[in-house]
Design a protein around this motif. Structure first.
Motif, mmCIF file in Angstrom:
data_model
loop_
_atom_site.group_PDB
_atom_site.id
_atom_site.type_symbol
_atom_site.label_atom_id
_atom_site.label_comp_id
_atom_site.label_asym_id
_atom_site.label_seq_id
_atom_site.Cartn_x
_atom_site.Cartn_y
_atom_site.Cartn_z
ATOM 1 N N GLN A 253 -10.133 -11.284 -2.389
ATOM 2 C CA GLN A 253 -8.710 -11.564 -2.208
ATOM 3 C C GLN A 253 -7.922 -10.465 -2.918
ATOM 4 O O GLN A 253 -8.198 -10.134 -4.066
ATOM 5 N N LEU A 254 -6.978 -9.890 -2.197
ATOM 6 C CA LEU A 254 -6.276 -8.692 -2.638
ATOM 7 C C LEU A 254 -4.777 -8.955 -2.640
ATOM 8 O O LEU A 254 -4.213 -9.329 -1.611
ATOM 9 N N ASP A 255 -4.144 -8.735 -3.786
ATOM 10 C CA ASP A 255 -2.683 -8.875 -3.843
ATOM 11 C C ASP A 255 -2.048 -7.552 -3.439
ATOM 12 O O ASP A 255 -2.359 -6.510 -4.008
ATOM 13 N N ILE A 256 -1.163 -7.610 -2.467
ATOM 14 C CA ILE A 256 -0.603 -6.375 -1.932
ATOM 15 C C ILE A 256 0.911 -6.478 -1.788
ATOM 16 O O ILE A 256 1.471 -7.562 -1.671
ATOM 17 N N GLY A 257 1.552 -5.306 -1.777
ATOM 18 C CA GLY A 257 2.980 -5.250 -1.490
ATOM 19 C C GLY A 257 3.201 -5.057 -0.004
ATOM 20 O O GLY A 257 2.280 -4.713 0.737
ATOM 21 N N ALA A 258 4.425 -5.289 0.442
ATOM 22 C CA ALA A 258 4.733 -5.064 1.856
ATOM 23 C C ALA A 258 4.599 -3.582 2.180
ATOM 24 O O ALA A 258 4.847 -2.732 1.329
ATOM 25 N N GLY A 259 4.194 -3.262 3.395
ATOM 26 C CA GLY A 259 4.088 -1.859 3.772
ATOM 27 C C GLY A 259 3.072 -1.677 4.867
ATOM 28 O O GLY A 259 2.833 -2.572 5.664
ATOM 29 N N ARG A 260 2.475 -0.492 4.915
ATOM 30 C CA ARG A 260 1.513 -0.184 5.957
ATOM 31 C C ARG A 260 0.148 0.070 5.338
ATOM 32 O O ARG A 260 0.017 0.830 4.379
ATOM 33 N N LEU A 261 -0.856 -0.595 5.905
ATOM 34 C CA LEU A 261 -2.227 -0.374 5.463
ATOM 35 C C LEU A 261 -2.966 0.480 6.482
ATOM 36 O O LEU A 261 -2.722 0.376 7.689
ATOM 37 N N ALA A 262 -3.899 1.290 5.992
ATOM 38 C CA ALA A 262 -4.885 1.935 6.861
ATOM 39 C C ALA A 262 -6.201 1.188 6.698
ATOM 40 O O ALA A 262 -6.534 0.723 5.600
ATOM 41 N N PHE A 263 -6.961 1.053 7.786
ATOM 42 C CA PHE A 263 -8.168 0.210 7.834
ATOM 43 C C PHE A 263 -9.184 0.955 8.688
ATOM 44 O O PHE A 263 -8.878 1.338 9.827
ATOM 45 N N TRP B 12 -9.546 -0.226 -1.427
ATOM 46 C CA TRP B 12 -10.614 -1.226 -1.464
ATOM 47 C C TRP B 12 -11.688 -0.918 -0.434
ATOM 48 O O TRP B 12 -11.404 -0.471 0.674
ATOM 49 N N ILE C 290 -9.850 -0.069 3.014
ATOM 50 C CA ILE C 290 -8.419 -0.330 3.150
ATOM 51 C C ILE C 290 -7.682 0.633 2.221
ATOM 52 O O ILE C 290 -8.057 0.794 1.061
ATOM 53 N N VAL D 48 -0.651 3.324 3.021
ATOM 54 C CA VAL D 48 0.024 4.505 3.559
ATOM 55 C C VAL D 48 1.398 4.617 2.900
ATOM 56 O O VAL D 48 2.194 3.669 2.967
ATOM 57 N N ALA E 85 -7.174 2.323 11.709
ATOM 58 C CA ALA E 85 -6.056 1.547 12.235
ATOM 59 C C ALA E 85 -4.954 1.522 11.192
ATOM 60 O O ALA E 85 -5.220 1.617 10.002
ATOM 61 N N LEU F 103 -1.769 -0.875 9.916
ATOM 62 C CA LEU F 103 -1.345 -2.269 10.012
ATOM 63 C C LEU F 103 -0.085 -2.471 9.179
ATOM 64 O O LEU F 103 -0.082 -2.172 7.985
ATOM 65 N N ILE G 282 2.251 -4.823 7.196
ATOM 66 C CA ILE G 282 2.028 -6.125 6.564
ATOM 67 C C ILE G 282 3.159 -6.479 5.618
ATOM 68 O O ILE G 282 3.870 -5.615 5.105
ATOM 69 N N GLY G 283 3.314 -7.782 5.378
ATOM 70 C CA GLY G 283 4.254 -8.252 4.370
ATOM 71 C C GLY G 283 3.564 -8.369 3.027
ATOM 72 O O GLY G 283 2.333 -8.364 2.946
ATOM 73 N N ALA G 284 4.346 -8.478 1.963
ATOM 74 C CA ALA G 284 3.758 -8.651 0.636
ATOM 75 C C ALA G 284 3.030 -9.990 0.585
ATOM 76 O O ALA G 284 3.432 -10.944 1.239
ATOM 77 N N GLY G 285 1.953 -10.046 -0.185
ATOM 78 C CA GLY G 285 1.236 -11.307 -0.311
ATOM 79 C C GLY G 285 -0.205 -11.065 -0.686
ATOM 80 O O GLY G 285 -0.538 -10.072 -1.320
ATOM 81 N N LEU H 250 -4.184 -10.791 0.685
ATOM 82 C CA LEU H 250 -5.089 -10.626 1.822
ATOM 83 C C LEU H 250 -6.476 -11.121 1.440
ATOM 84 O O LEU H 250 -6.902 -10.985 0.294
#
Lengths: 353, 353
Positions: free
Chosen positions: A59-69, A107, A164, A167, B58, B60, B62-65, B67
């Protein structure tokens, strides 16, 4: 492979024999032996608080934005080669796929498919190498999986890493952004990884002191973005080499590409080995190099940023994007002619990256 | 496996022979043949705008929260079995690992390791099954990888799926939250998947009309969370079965677990097959079942929510969490005794999930 040594018994009170032990089917069975393997080999190598929770997902706490995967499986042969091993390669390859979006790698997942009879000592060496490579780039291996297949149904070890990254705002790097007039840069000499692996394979009759260029490229990308936030395209030319990567970009962007052979950085050893083997260095895999496409106005600045970084010292501007409805990649040769740079038809160097 | 049929030539203008064609090494070489395979098999099966960008990663938004992130490789044998195939299983397994954190499944990566000579028709059937399973749960396959290994260095197809899901605010589900007094629930009959696969394997001398329970569990989890947001633990008892999963929870939470054998839902066919084969249904793999642990106060509400869902109709309360410094899992038997429920020592059913 020899017959297996007796492995340590799967009792909680005994530790694995990490010197002489071998993988058996129980290590993939979901029982106590697998739990012990994960504890003593993988958790020890990847040690971090997210993984230590021991759940079937991180489980990963993240901020809003764009992820690369991104995902990649590594099925290379041999598993250990000059300049690296499948463990460090599996980290660098995934770091680089994230970096090619301008992302900061964060990650990693790590999934092993191990063949029955595989030496535990080699598995530990690979896991430790992976853990060290991940720590070096600031990534955490936060979730994993281990499967065991019967002898003859695999080939030592296959690894999947899925990554993950985050960006940075404002960064928009895609193959389709290549535009006529753009410049094409490479971060260093090409073909080193493929030739280093070949030189180490049994049955091939040449040897060099060349080592793989396997390296993480997020740092040099960050340096490039610092001077040119509007980078158009980044790609690492792995399987299929520079030729396949540039053809993919030309197809995606609907442009042509013209290279200057004289500008291509190629080591003498790589050139020699390729001549001996009838290979074109443009088709040979790299693991620590990137191709960048940027506006003509940004090109010298980007080149300088690359050359100032340890993984970009031999960077060069190697060509331009041109208008071409047929989306051809061509090269002006050292002899004053011009030839097509096609992607490889058929197989060349299997299981090299 | 027979000798390979000639595959279609890797020319852009021809399409793959998806009826008689077979995988050859060129399909993993990074060149035109691989691009064609990805286009005609994988992109066709997983069709979505993120994947269609054709980059090595990819992106993606995303909103903060929080994952959830999980990985699994699938090395099952046989690839097609009653009730599913490796493609749908690879989606359901990863959906379920996300659902066990209470997460809404969102994005999938898909990495194939294919053995040279594998029939393209089977590969397409598997990819299509994966695509259909992903669409059914609202997930997108947004990035992928394809590797080919030489004949005899793999076993048909291995698949890795890695998934990302979004954990709703306020949900905190972890093995360590099991507390003495909590109730243990199972969502339905146990052992169906393992016995269905065994019944289909060559060389095993029994047959049943049992099908695998392979199913996505995010829906039943959402229904449970709707009535009991404070669910403590969720786990899907796959490899190692209910016994291994409960022992893992007991270890992680520092508690004991006591089951009531009379409450365990087990199909007569599964019970019969297990007796015939000398297996304990508690050790047999499941693919569409979950174990839940919640407070005594929530238990009946959670049970009702499970039973109202198609994948929880035969749910039952099967035991309790107890204080036990030794972290034992035990079971009150139908004969009035009590026995230990240990995780399996050694191998039982290899490559079943």
């Amino acid at each position: 492979m020899d017959l297996p040594e007796p492995t340590s018994r799967p009792l909680k009170s005994r530790t694995l024999d990490l010197v002489r032990g071998r993988i058996d089917m129980s290590h993939g069975g979901g029982g106590r032996a697998m739990a012990q393997l994960i504890d003593e080999v993988f958790r020890a190598a990847f040690d971090n608080p997210v993984l230590d929770r021991g759940d079937d997902q991180a489980q990963l706490d993240i901020g809003a934005g764009r992820l690369a995967f991104t995902t990649d499986s590594y099925v290379i042969s041999p598993l250990f080669f000059p300049g690296g091993d499948i463990g460090s390669l599996a980290v660098h390859g995934t770091v680089n796929d994230l970096a090619m979006a301008g992302a900061v790698p964060k990650w990693l997942s790590s999934a092993f498919i191990v063949e029955e009879g595989f030496p535990l000592a080699d598995l530990k060496r690979i896991a430790d190498s992976m853990g060290a490579a991940a720590r070096a780039v600031g990534m955490q291996v936060v979730t994993g999986d281990t499967k065991v297949v019967e002898r003859g149904k695999g080939d030592g070890v296959f690894i999947n890493t899925t990554g993950i990254g985050v960006v940075p705002a404002g960064v928009d790097i895609h193959a389709r952004r290549a535009r006529p007039g753009d410049r094409i840069l490479v971060s260093g000499t090409i073909g080193d990884h493929g030739v280093a692996i070949l030189s180490h394979r049994q049955g091939l009759a040449f040897e060099t002191d060349l080592v793989s260029d396997s390296a993480p490229l997020h740092g040099v990308v960050a340096a490039m973005l610092a001077v040119a936030p509007d980078l158009h395209v980044l790609r690492d030319p792995t399987r299929g080499g520079v030729a396949a990567t540039l053809n993919e970009i030309a197809q995606a962007a609907g442009v042509g590409i013209r290279l200057d052979e004289r500008a291509l950085p190629i080591r003498a050893q790589v050139r020699g080995a390729c001549e001996l083997l009838g290979l074109d260095p443009l088709n040979v895999a790299n693991e620590g190099k990137l191709l960048a496409i940027c506006s003509e106005a940004d090109a010298e600045r980007v080149l300088a940023a690359m050359r100032a970084h340890p993984f970009g010292r031999e960077a060069a501007i190697i060509g331009s994007v041109v208008e071409d409805a047929q989306r051809f990649v061509s090269m002006d040769t050292v002899f004053g002619g011009r030839r097509m740079v096609d992607w490889l038809v058929g197989e060349q160097l299997p299981r090299i990256c």
